[in-house]
Enzyme design. Structure first.
Site: not given
Ligand code: ADP
Length: 489
Positions: A182, A257, A291, A391
């Site tokens: 997906k 992750e 990331c 982040e």
């Protein structure tokens, strides 16, 4: 620039059971081009019923003679053909990725080559997934077999669609699994191309299903599906936790992750030319929407002023523009993400940090309608400030100063995350001393990343996740061990 022949069709179906199909309710997602804010395409929006169909198709393929009965060597050959086909279609794929995600064309070109490399790497591994024999003494023979874990559900983000889609699907297929992939609603185009290419190369129907859909709709239905055997998720911590809970309800193992706040640690004895190149690429590549972005710069006090001057000069020279024009910095994926980045720049200001470069939305006719922000460098950041801890997922670098190795280690590890760290020094003793102290899944010394890092295990400590993707390590998640013990006389 591309002619009309490489323009994507305006409506794209799901790929289930080897065929394009509309969503069960006919629903569509508008996919925007972040460089212009205009609609790039529409893709079918998978419903829970479509997820059911895709999982059923992956289950049937798993047990089919065409896939379940294929030799590992033939699986390897198939993956290798996919790698070659990706390379043949590289320019078309790169342009599509750049339009869909906004990333500069040369970065998209690299992403496509890296995706091909994943298929190539795992092609070579498909027939080397071996077990052990375990000595039990006379009369007993014991061996282990690494069997495919089954149907792998893969939920991926919008920041590196072809790379991340490629890495997850190729490893799973090498291990003999089947896949329901997906892609993210914001950038689903190249994952669909990957599904198409797999079919062109002779992948049996149902082995790689690709179903764009919304997170809370298709994503949720897939993560909580009782008939998947494994889940690979790349995305935010918040959604990762939710998805892991859903999978836990069916005792489905997960590879996670998640985010990062990765430090680049620069000592005064570093090669500054190489360091500035490495550090700026680590944060500004893909507009910081990575990331493993090196979003914290820890710099030794003695080197602070020179590094700041060099960073200012570097960012001033960066060209901002539409991804397909191949600028140094493309747009942010969406208005929402752009707003988040601006909010964080404001938070930095309020926290008392100093914006020494960028920080604003650039203007100009070429940028009209797109989601742009200048490359931003923030100095005098405290290690505990929100802009040093959270982040941001944008081209924003926070600079923190340190005095010695001890302090550098403490600041670097003062994070809920632990994905990657970079160390820049000419002193190998310093580098090794620090590398052993880093609470991160990867440590780089005098480099950051390794050309995609296909061969290197990648994953997080702490809230950056668990399990490993990339490298041979990734195959472990797609296999399960069966032990066979035989008494003979
Ligand atoms: P990002 O912040 O990078 O957009 P997200 O974690 O929001 O990351 O999204 C990563 C992937 O997770 C996307 O494919 C998205 O559609 C999917 N997703 C988002 N919300 C959910 C959810 N509630 N359940 C399952 N998948 C989700």
């Amino acid at each position: 620039m591309a002619g009309p022949a490489s323009a994507p069709p305006s409506v794209e179906g799901l790929i289930i059971e080897g065929a394009r199909t509309a969503a069960s309710d006919g629903g569509l997602i508008d996919v925007l081009n972040p460089s212009t804010g205009e609609r790039l395409a529409q893709v079918a929006r998978a419903t829970p019923a479509d997820v059911d169909r895709a999982v059923a198709s992956a289950r049937a393929a798993l047990e089919s003679a065409a896939w379940g009965g294929m030799t590992p060597a033939d699986r390897g050959r198939l993956l290798f053909r996919i790698a070659q086909r990706i390379r043949e279609r590289a320019e078309e794929l790169a342009l599509l990725e750049s339009r869909d995600n906004g990333k500069p064309l040369r970065q998209a070109r690299t992403d496509v080559q890296v995706a091909a490399r994943y298929f190539e790497f795992y092609a070579g591994a498909a027939d080397k997934i071996m077990g052990h024999t375990i000595p039990l003494g006379p009369g007993l023979l014991d061996f282990t077999v690494r069997e495919p874990i089954g149907v792998s559900a893969q939920i991926i983000p919008w920041n590196y669609p072809i790379q991340i889609g490629g890495r997850a699907a190729s490893a799973a297929m090498a291990a003999g699994c089947t896949v329901v992939l997906k892609p993210a609603e914001d950038a689903p185009m190249t994952a669909l191309r990957l599904g198409e290419i797999a079919l062109e190369c002779g992948t049996p129907p149902g082995v790689l299903n690709v179903i764009p859909g919304l997170g809370p709709e298709a994503g949720r239905a897939l993560a909580s599906h009782p008939d998947i055997n494994q889940l690979t998720f790349t995305g935010s911590v918040e959604v990762g936790i939710a998805v892991a809970r859903m999978a836990a309800g069916n005792v489905v193992p997960v590879v996670m992750e998640l985010g990062g706040k990765s430090p680049n640690i620069v000592f005064a004895d570093a090669d500054f030319d190489a360091t500035v190149k490495g550090v700026t690429t680590a944060i500004f590549q893909n507009a910081g929407q990575t990331c493993s972005a090196g979003s914290r710069l820890l710099v030794e006090r003695k080197a602070h002023d020179e590094m700041v001057e060099r960073l200012k000069a570097h960012t001033r020279a960066m060209r901002i523009g539409p991804g397909p024009d191949d600028p140094d910095l493309g747009p942010i994926i969406s208005q929402k993400q752009l707003d988040t980045i601006e909010r964080y720049i404001g938070i930095g200001r309020e926290e008392g940090a100093e914006i020494v470069a960028g920080g604003r939305r650039p203007a100009g006719p070429a940028l009209k309608g797109g989601f742009y922000i200048e490359p931003t460098v923030i100095d005098r950041v405290g290690a505990g400030m929100r802009i040093a801890q959270e982040e941001i997922f944008g081209p924003v670098l926070s600079i923190i100063t340190f005095d010695d190795l001890e302090e550098a280690a403490a600041i670097a590890n003062r994070s809920q995350y632990g994905l990657v760290s970079g160390i820049w020094t000419r002193d190998i003793n310093k580098a090794l001393a620090l590398a052993t102290r880093m609470k991160t899944g990867q440590v780089y010394v005098n480099t950051y990343g390794a050309g995609g890092g296909v061969e290197l295990p990648f994953g997080g400590y702490k809230k950056s996740g668990y399990g490993r993707e990339k490298g041979l390590e990734a195959l472990l998640s797609y296999t399960q061990v069966k032990n066979v013990c035989i008494r003979y006389s």
